[in-house]
Design an enzyme around this catalytic site. Structure first.
Site, PDB file in Angstrom:
ATOM      1  N   PHE A  95       2.052   4.631  -3.242  1.00 39.37           N
ATOM      2  CA  PHE A  95       2.670   3.532  -3.055  1.00 39.37           C
ATOM      3  C   PHE A  95       3.238   3.073  -4.392  1.00 39.37           C
ATOM      4  O   PHE A  95       4.577   2.583  -4.361  1.00 39.37           O
ATOM      5  CB  PHE A  95       1.679   2.572  -2.525  1.00 39.37           C
ATOM      6  CG  PHE A  95       2.083   1.228  -2.266  1.00 39.37           C
ATOM      7  CD1 PHE A  95       3.276   0.883  -1.424  1.00 39.37           C
ATOM      8  CD2 PHE A  95       1.674   0.002  -2.934  1.00 39.37           C
ATOM      9  CE1 PHE A  95       3.786  -0.162  -1.086  1.00 39.37           C
ATOM     10  CE2 PHE A  95       2.086  -1.161  -2.419  1.00 39.37           C
ATOM     11  CZ  PHE A  95       3.100  -1.235  -1.505  1.00 39.37           C
ATOM     12  N   VAL A  96       2.383   2.922  -5.396  1.00 38.44           N
ATOM     13  CA  VAL A  96       2.963   2.402  -6.645  1.00 38.44           C
ATOM     14  C   VAL A  96       4.082   3.454  -7.326  1.00 38.44           C
ATOM     15  O   VAL A  96       4.779   3.079  -7.816  1.00 38.44           O
ATOM     16  CB  VAL A  96       1.899   1.770  -7.690  1.00 38.44           C
ATOM     17  CG1 VAL A  96       2.182   1.579  -9.093  1.00 38.44           C
ATOM     18  CG2 VAL A  96       1.163   0.856  -6.735  1.00 38.44           C
ATOM     19  N   ARG A  99       0.789  16.118  -6.483  1.00 35.85           N
ATOM     20  CA  ARG A  99      -0.012  17.049  -6.274  1.00 35.85           C
ATOM     21  C   ARG A  99       0.747  18.177  -5.298  1.00 35.85           C
ATOM     22  O   ARG A  99       1.277  17.971  -4.234  1.00 35.85           O
ATOM     23  CB  ARG A  99      -1.255  16.376  -5.290  1.00 35.85           C
ATOM     24  CG  ARG A  99      -2.300  17.462  -4.948  1.00 35.85           C
ATOM     25  CD  ARG A  99      -3.542  16.896  -4.380  1.00 35.85           C
ATOM     26  NE  ARG A  99      -4.599  17.509  -4.295  1.00 35.85           N
ATOM     27  CZ  ARG A  99      -5.592  17.395  -3.223  1.00 35.85           C
ATOM     28  NH1 ARG A  99      -5.594  16.101  -2.831  1.00 35.85           N
ATOM     29  NH2 ARG A  99      -6.727  17.861  -3.334  1.00 35.85           N
ATOM     30  N   ILE A 142       6.427  18.125 -11.722  1.00 33.05           N
ATOM     31  CA  ILE A 142       5.518  19.061 -11.993  1.00 33.05           C
ATOM     32  C   ILE A 142       4.354  18.981 -11.286  1.00 33.05           C
ATOM     33  O   ILE A 142       4.003  17.799 -10.512  1.00 33.05           O
ATOM     34  CB  ILE A 142       5.242  19.151 -13.449  1.00 33.05           C
ATOM     35  CG1 ILE A 142       4.529  17.539 -13.934  1.00 33.05           C
ATOM     36  CG2 ILE A 142       6.511  19.092 -14.544  1.00 33.05           C
ATOM     37  CD1 ILE A 142       3.959  17.145 -15.097  1.00 33.05           C
ATOM     38  N   ALA A 186      -2.133   8.044 -10.441  1.00 33.80           N
ATOM     39  CA  ALA A 186      -2.678   8.644  -9.672  1.00 33.80           C
ATOM     40  C   ALA A 186      -4.429   8.514  -9.926  1.00 33.80           C
ATOM     41  O   ALA A 186      -4.882   8.274 -10.877  1.00 33.80           O
ATOM     42  CB  ALA A 186      -2.724  10.293 -10.006  1.00 33.80           C
ATOM     43  N   ALA A 187      -5.224   8.442  -8.726  1.00 36.67           N
ATOM     44  CA  ALA A 187      -6.553   8.043  -8.657  1.00 36.67           C
ATOM     45  C   ALA A 187      -7.455   8.662  -7.322  1.00 36.67           C
ATOM     46  O   ALA A 187      -6.579   8.682  -6.211  1.00 36.67           O
ATOM     47  CB  ALA A 187      -6.771   6.743  -8.960  1.00 36.67           C
ATOM     48  N   ARG A 188      -8.417   8.803  -7.364  1.00 38.81           N
ATOM     49  CA  ARG A 188      -9.229   8.896  -6.267  1.00 38.81           C
ATOM     50  C   ARG A 188      -9.546   7.426  -5.722  1.00 38.81           C
ATOM     51  O   ARG A 188     -10.198   6.739  -6.295  1.00 38.81           O
ATOM     52  CB  ARG A 188     -10.597   9.670  -6.445  1.00 38.81           C
ATOM     53  CG  ARG A 188     -11.263   9.882  -5.107  1.00 38.81           C
ATOM     54  CD  ARG A 188     -12.902  10.470  -5.621  1.00 38.81           C
ATOM     55  NE  ARG A 188     -13.661  10.378  -4.047  1.00 38.81           N
ATOM     56  CZ  ARG A 188     -13.735  11.426  -3.393  1.00 38.81           C
ATOM     57  NH1 ARG A 188     -12.998  12.583  -3.665  1.00 38.81           N
ATOM     58  NH2 ARG A 188     -14.538  11.150  -2.270  1.00 38.81           N
ATOM     59  N   SER A 201      -7.855  -1.002 -12.576  1.00 37.94           N
ATOM     60  CA  SER A 201      -8.138  -2.102 -11.172  1.00 37.94           C
ATOM     61  C   SER A 201      -8.951  -3.129 -11.830  1.00 37.94           C
ATOM     62  O   SER A 201      -9.920  -3.044 -12.464  1.00 37.94           O
ATOM     63  CB  SER A 201      -9.034  -1.240 -10.056  1.00 37.94           C
ATOM     64  OG  SER A 201      -9.401  -2.243  -8.952  1.00 37.94           O
ATOM     65  N   TYR A 226     -15.762   3.348  -7.101  1.00 34.42           N
ATOM     66  CA  TYR A 226     -14.238   3.407  -7.723  1.00 34.42           C
ATOM     67  C   TYR A 226     -14.308   2.371  -8.747  1.00 34.42           C
ATOM     68  O   TYR A 226     -13.623   2.683  -9.696  1.00 34.42           O
ATOM     69  CB  TYR A 226     -13.438   2.741  -6.557  1.00 34.42           C
ATOM     70  CG  TYR A 226     -11.909   2.621  -6.918  1.00 34.42           C
ATOM     71  CD1 TYR A 226     -11.276   3.684  -6.972  1.00 34.42           C
ATOM     72  CD2 TYR A 226     -11.129   1.461  -7.143  1.00 34.42           C
ATOM     73  CE1 TYR A 226      -9.664   3.661  -7.370  1.00 34.42           C
ATOM     74  CE2 TYR A 226     -10.162   1.175  -7.592  1.00 34.42           C
ATOM     75  CZ  TYR A 226      -9.491   2.358  -7.638  1.00 34.42           C
ATOM     76  OH  TYR A 226      -7.999   1.811  -7.924  1.00 34.42           O
ATOM     77  N   LYS A 253     -13.561   3.665 -12.709  1.00 29.62           N
ATOM     78  CA  LYS A 253     -12.231   3.036 -13.434  1.00 29.62           C
ATOM     79  C   LYS A 253     -12.623   2.474 -14.862  1.00 29.62           C
ATOM     80  O   LYS A 253     -12.039   2.558 -15.771  1.00 29.62           O
ATOM     81  CB  LYS A 253     -11.423   2.069 -12.621  1.00 29.62           C
ATOM     82  CG  LYS A 253     -10.686   2.534 -11.505  1.00 29.62           C
ATOM     83  CD  LYS A 253      -9.416   3.234 -12.091  1.00 29.62           C
ATOM     84  CE  LYS A 253      -8.443   3.703 -11.083  1.00 29.62           C
ATOM     85  NZ  LYS A 253      -7.339   4.317 -11.489  1.00 29.62           N
ATOM     86  N   GLY A 311       0.699 -12.528  17.130  1.00 27.46           N
ATOM     87  CA  GLY A 311       0.471 -14.081  17.597  1.00 27.46           C
ATOM     88  C   GLY A 311      -0.806 -14.369  18.021  1.00 27.46           C
ATOM     89  O   GLY A 311      -1.171 -15.229  18.721  1.00 27.46           O
TER      90      GLY A 311
END
Length: 320
Positions: free
Chosen positions: A14-15, A36, A48, A71-73, A116, A142, A146, A191
């Protein structure tokens, strides 16, 4: 001024994908995507192969000026539903350090680590936002991974002179956002009555465009190395306010029922959803004053403007 070659890991995410697109549109940079599973070989604007646990060869990093490590898990990766701390450490700590060591050997000048806000913790007390100088207090695997990656990078920088920049975003939203934010869009768009009309918390978010703007600034700013930057939109919202802003962007009438916050939180806890109660009812604010002062940075996109872009994309996908 010569162009700067920037390697973006997690370039299919996404980023990462949005950052590559932004760099492609800026003639100061030549982006190289690390994705990947692709075949190796650096091209002027190319790809790459990169894997969190196997890394990138020193040869593949030759000629790169800056690495943006996005990249991260995260909580669940392909083929695994595990939230095991050791699995996070292998990817987010050992994998990050392996990449950074290869960068040093290849002569890469700067390493920007997308960390994060979970390094700071999961929630804040009223009027006491997180700051970049707070002691780390991660709660989940997580966040721990980090935090440990940050520490390892700082130690490597001291030994080698690698220019390390750390950015800690809270929840990132933008066109194409997934997970909980996308579910919230669906709730509002349908709604269906929502019992979130009396929540008085404050939460910091960051629009994708604002995060990208800060990352690009950190690629070249002389004051960036050696610092940890918190980032947000600079406009904190309660859950109730966020839902109303989303409804405005979607152009729908919102039905948000004023269920007392204490009762709502208790119901979630009794249902075994304490973490959801924290996200919906608790506060998580970040103080970006240091980021503003050290870099002269101001979030260029306002919250409602960013939500309008999210809504347009979401509605476009529903019409297909």
């Amino acid at each position: 001024m010569s162009e700067s070659r920037v390697l973006v890991t997690g370039a299919s995410g996404f980023v990462g994908s949005a950052l590559v697109a932004k760099l492609l549109a800026d003639d100061r940079f030549i982006p190289v995507s690390a994705i990947r599973g692709l075949s190796r070989g650096v091209l002027p604007v190319g790809h790459i192969s990169y894997d969190l646990e196997s890394g990138i060869s020193v040869e593949a990093l030759q000629g790169i000026d800056t690495i943006v490590h996005a990249a991260a898990r995260v909580h669940v990766m392909e083929g695994s539903g595990s939230d095991d701390l050791e699995a996070f450490r292998r990817a987010n700590v050992e994998g990050t350090l392996r990449l950074a060591r290869s960068a040093v050997q290849a002569g890469v000048r700067r390493f920007i680590f997308i960390s994060s806000i979970k390094v700071n913790g999961e929630h804040t007390s009223p009027g006491k936002p997180f700051t970049s100088s707070d002691l780390p207090a991660p709660v989940d695997a997580y966040g721990v991974s980090k935090s440990e990656a940050e520490q390892a990078l700082r130690a490597l920088a001291l030994c080698t002179g690698l220019e390390v920049v750390i950015i800690r975003p809270p929840l990132v939203y933008g066109p194409g956002v997934k997970a909980n934010f996308e579910r919230m869009l669906g709730w509002v768009y349908s709604g269906v009555p929502l019992p979130f009309g009396s929540i008085s918390n404050k939460r910091s978010l960051v629009a994708l465009d604002n995060l990208l703007d800060l990352i690009v600034l950190c690629i070249q700013h002389s004051a960036a190395p050696g610092n940890t930057f918190l980032v947000s939109d600079g406009e904190d919202l309660s859950t109730t306010q966020l839902l109303r802003c989303v409804a405005q962007s979607l152009g729908v009438r919102s039905t948000i029922l004023p269920v007392p916050q204490r009762i709502l939180s208790m119901c979630f806890i009794l249902m075994g959803k304490r973490a959801l109660a924290t996200r919906l009812c608790g506060s998580l604010q970040v103080d970006i004053s240091d980021t503003r002062e050290q870099l002269g940075w101001t979030p260029p996109v306002k919250v409602q403007q960013a939500l309008d872009a999210v809504a347009r994309h979401y509605q476009g996908t529903k019409k297909r």
